[in-house]
Design an enzyme around this catalytic site. Sequence first.
Site, PDB file in Angstrom:
ATOM      1  N   ASN A  24      33.453   5.746  38.683  1.00 49.13           N
ATOM      2  CA  ASN A  24      32.679   6.972  38.486  1.00 49.13           C
ATOM      3  C   ASN A  24      31.569   7.165  39.510  1.00 49.13           C
ATOM      4  O   ASN A  24      30.844   8.157  39.472  1.00 49.13           O
ATOM      5  CB  ASN A  24      32.138   7.029  37.053  1.00 49.13           C
ATOM      6  CG  ASN A  24      33.272   7.243  36.063  1.00 49.13           C
ATOM      7  OD1 ASN A  24      34.399   7.555  36.452  1.00 49.13           O
ATOM      8  ND2 ASN A  24      32.985   7.071  34.787  1.00 49.13           N
ATOM      9  N   ARG A  97      39.061  15.818  37.257  1.00 49.53           N
ATOM     10  CA  ARG A  97      38.087  16.904  37.219  1.00 49.53           C
ATOM     11  C   ARG A  97      37.231  16.932  38.487  1.00 49.53           C
ATOM     12  O   ARG A  97      36.280  17.689  38.608  1.00 49.53           O
ATOM     13  CB  ARG A  97      37.204  16.730  35.982  1.00 49.53           C
ATOM     14  CG  ARG A  97      38.029  16.774  34.702  1.00 49.53           C
ATOM     15  CD  ARG A  97      37.233  16.309  33.525  1.00 49.53           C
ATOM     16  NE  ARG A  97      36.056  17.120  33.335  1.00 49.53           N
ATOM     17  CZ  ARG A  97      36.068  18.337  32.831  1.00 49.53           C
ATOM     18  NH1 ARG A  97      37.207  18.886  32.467  1.00 49.53           N
ATOM     19  NH2 ARG A  97      34.954  19.022  32.681  1.00 49.53           N
ATOM     20  N   CYS A 121      41.071  17.350  27.911  1.00 50.14           N
ATOM     21  CA  CYS A 121      41.898  16.172  27.673  1.00 50.14           C
ATOM     22  C   CYS A 121      41.650  15.688  26.274  1.00 50.14           C
ATOM     23  O   CYS A 121      40.971  16.327  25.498  1.00 50.14           O
ATOM     24  CB  CYS A 121      41.659  15.107  28.725  1.00 50.14           C
ATOM     25  SG  CYS A 121      40.085  14.332  28.558  1.00 50.14           S
ATOM     26  N   ASP A 311      31.933   5.133  27.275  1.00 50.42           N
ATOM     27  CA  ASP A 311      33.135   4.478  27.815  1.00 50.42           C
ATOM     28  C   ASP A 311      33.241   2.995  27.415  1.00 50.42           C
ATOM     29  O   ASP A 311      34.265   2.366  27.650  1.00 50.42           O
ATOM     30  CB  ASP A 311      33.156   4.608  29.345  1.00 50.42           C
ATOM     31  CG  ASP A 311      33.088   6.055  29.765  1.00 50.42           C
ATOM     32  OD1 ASP A 311      34.070   6.765  29.581  1.00 50.42           O
ATOM     33  OD2 ASP A 311      32.017   6.491  30.235  1.00 50.42           O
TER      34      ASP A 311
HETATM   35  N1  EPU Z   1      29.596  19.193  29.102  1.00 50.58           N
HETATM   36  C1  EPU Z   1      29.492  20.527  28.812  1.00 50.58           C
HETATM   37  N2  EPU Z   1      29.516  21.422  29.853  1.00 50.58           N
HETATM   38  C2  EPU Z   1      29.644  21.035  31.150  1.00 50.58           C
HETATM   39  C3  EPU Z   1      29.742  19.654  31.445  1.00 50.58           C
HETATM   40  C4  EPU Z   1      29.713  18.751  30.387  1.00 50.58           C
HETATM   41  O1  EPU Z   1      29.383  20.906  27.633  1.00 50.58           O
HETATM   42  O2  EPU Z   1      29.669  21.896  32.048  1.00 50.58           O
HETATM   43  C5  EPU Z   1      29.613  18.205  27.984  1.00 50.58           C
HETATM   44  C6  EPU Z   1      30.948  17.477  27.903  1.00 50.58           C
HETATM   45  O3  EPU Z   1      31.908  18.244  27.204  1.00 50.58           O
HETATM   46  C7  EPU Z   1      30.585  16.204  27.175  1.00 50.58           C
HETATM   47  C8  EPU Z   1      29.158  15.939  27.680  1.00 50.58           C
HETATM   48  O4  EPU Z   1      28.683  17.166  28.240  1.00 50.58           O
HETATM   49  O5  EPU Z   1      30.551  16.409  25.786  1.00 50.58           O
HETATM   50  C9  EPU Z   1      29.039  14.857  28.717  1.00 50.58           C
HETATM   51  O6  EPU Z   1      29.900  15.128  29.810  1.00 50.58           O
HETATM   52  P1  EPU Z   1      29.536  14.692  31.290  1.00 50.58           P
HETATM   53  O7  EPU Z   1      29.458  15.909  32.123  1.00 50.58           O
HETATM   54  O8  EPU Z   1      28.362  13.785  31.237  1.00 50.58           O
HETATM   55  O9  EPU Z   1      30.813  13.869  31.673  1.00 50.58           O
HETATM   56  P2  EPU Z   1      31.660  13.950  33.003  1.00 50.58           P
HETATM   57  O10 EPU Z   1      30.775  14.048  34.177  1.00 50.58           O
HETATM   58  O11 EPU Z   1      32.768  14.927  32.842  1.00 50.58           O
HETATM   59  C10 EPU Z   1      31.586  11.375  33.474  1.00 50.58           C
HETATM   60  C11 EPU Z   1      32.606  10.288  33.610  1.00 50.58           C
HETATM   61  C12 EPU Z   1      33.186   9.970  32.241  1.00 50.58           C
HETATM   62  C13 EPU Z   1      32.058   9.537  31.320  1.00 50.58           C
HETATM   63  C14 EPU Z   1      30.976  10.628  31.272  1.00 50.58           C
HETATM   64  C15 EPU Z   1      29.777  10.221  30.443  1.00 50.58           C
HETATM   65  C16 EPU Z   1      33.489  10.631  35.805  1.00 50.58           C
HETATM   66  C17 EPU Z   1      34.628  11.014  36.668  1.00 50.58           C
HETATM   67  N3  EPU Z   1      33.661  10.716  34.499  1.00 50.58           N
HETATM   68  O12 EPU Z   1      32.301  12.500  32.986  1.00 50.58           O
HETATM   69  O13 EPU Z   1      34.078   8.891  32.424  1.00 50.58           O
HETATM   70  O14 EPU Z   1      32.563   9.309  30.038  1.00 50.58           O
HETATM   71  O15 EPU Z   1      30.546  10.958  32.596  1.00 50.58           O
HETATM   72  O16 EPU Z   1      29.196   9.073  30.971  1.00 50.58           O
HETATM   73  O17 EPU Z   1      32.440  10.220  36.299  1.00 50.58           O
HETATM   74  C18 EPU Z   1      35.998   7.638  32.097  1.00 50.58           C
HETATM   75  O18 EPU Z   1      35.640   6.973  33.082  1.00 50.58           O
HETATM   76  O19 EPU Z   1      36.980   7.324  31.367  1.00 50.58           O
HETATM   77  C19 EPU Z   1      35.278   8.848  31.757  1.00 50.58           C
HETATM   78  C20 EPU Z   1      35.738   9.764  30.887  1.00 50.58           C
END
Ligand code: EPU
Length: 436
Positions: A24, A97, A121, A311
């Site tokens: 990440n 994403r 997902c 995670d």
């Molecule tokens: N959210 C919104 N609107 C947005 C963006 C996010 O409502 O525009 C919500 C999401 O739906 C969720 C929350 O905010 O409920 C947190 O999402 P976040 O944006 O923090 O997650 P992400 O950036 O999409 C990354 C990691 C995830 C990890 C999360 C939280 C990457 C590629 N993915 O996702 O990793 O769970 O941060 O730490 O960096 C994994 O590695 O398996 C994984 C899912």
Amino acid sequence: MSDSLRITGGKPLTGEITVRGAKNFVSKAMVAALLGDTPSTLRNVPEIRDVSVVSELLEVHGATVAYDPAQGVLTIDPAKVGAASVGDVSVHAGESRIPILFCGPLLHRLGEAVIPDLGGCMIGGRPVDFHLEILENFGAVAKPVKNGLLLRAPRGLRGIKYRLEYPSVGATEQLLLTAVKAEGITRLENAAVEPEIKDLIDTLQKMGAIISVDTDRSITIEGVTTMHGFDHTALNDRIEAASWASAALATKGDIVVKGAQQRSMAMYLNVFRKVGGEFEVRQDGIRFYHPGGDLNAIAIQTDVHPGFMTDWQQPLVVALTQAKGLSIVHETVYEQRFGFTEALTQMGATIQLYRECLGDTACRFGQRNFLHSAVVNGPTPLHAADIEVPDLRGGFSHLIAALAATGTSTVSGVGVIDRGYESFRDKLTALGAGFE
Ligand code: EPU
């Protein structure tokens, strides 16, 4: 490589494995390379599918990418970067994403960027509303096109003041990757401050950015006009390290995870100890082991950093099925991250899901009909079953469950696990797992 494994469990995992750079972080640093005028070098890069996906996305945009998996060195030359079509981006992104994070760097470089429709997902809807609002505030104009969105920045991008309603990791990265070259000053409040984001900030600073992080989740960025390539060594993967630690606990094993770093895993280590696991922090990693006797039930809730990572949750839940008493797990980051427990129940675990917030504090999902709290009643012996991997972390937890269970399970769809767990089959072999 076969997409299913036949795992014969009931044997403690013991031995030594190594984790390399964090998925990440690495994927975001690769995107950051597009902001530079000269090539970048990223070190400690693991050989996982997400790295191939982002490499392909960079190549579709005209960048030159070279990767030496043995050394973990990846170089990116952005000299020939140009626009790509929605179709090309979709084909190469798969379920990832990451394309949405290309927007800021491409808008600075080319004045336009495309975002393919990003499906949700199994762990929740995963909207991108914060990302789009941030880009529009900077001055990007979004227009729907077939299967996606076209963004343009007709008058360039200008610094903004923005407060995230939730400290989203991706939205914080979006803002950073856009603000560093936007005109003037940007201030972000309620930012995510995960170690992977701190490492991205270090990388951007090496490239010429001016960024300061306050103690109150606010970040200030002074835009610069030019940036150059970086040479950076990625921080290690604390999610992978904790996954193997939970595997040691669930199988009554003893695993040395070389590359596990105490600083980024403090909250996990506290929980590991309270559950009854023991660990030794060494110079080159951490030894995690089950000391014998009963494991203890625990109440935890997942949260943004510095809380207990979402995670880390799924692999730990498998270990909690072996703890004595009622454990409570309140998931506050994703609304639907307990789908994987269905397979555990099939294997003999006693897990009940609840719509209520079963934690210290009410979260965003409490009144919204999502099964986001779990009560695990243990210990329950697990028996073999035929199960299907739902997603990356849920998938790894299924592997652990099969390894802890008596009998031979068939776990299908394990290819998903290659997205984020480097050489997991070789590591299972090194730990003495019985599988084919
Ligand atoms: N959210 C919104 N609107 C947005 C963006 C996010 O409502 O525009 C919500 C999401 O739906 C969720 C929350 O905010 O409920 C947190 O999402 P976040 O944006 O923090 O997650 P992400 O950036 O999409 C990354 C990691 C995830 C990890 C999360 C939280 C990457 C590629 N993915 O996702 O990793 O769970 O941060 O730490 O960096 C994994 O590695 O398996 C994984 C899912």
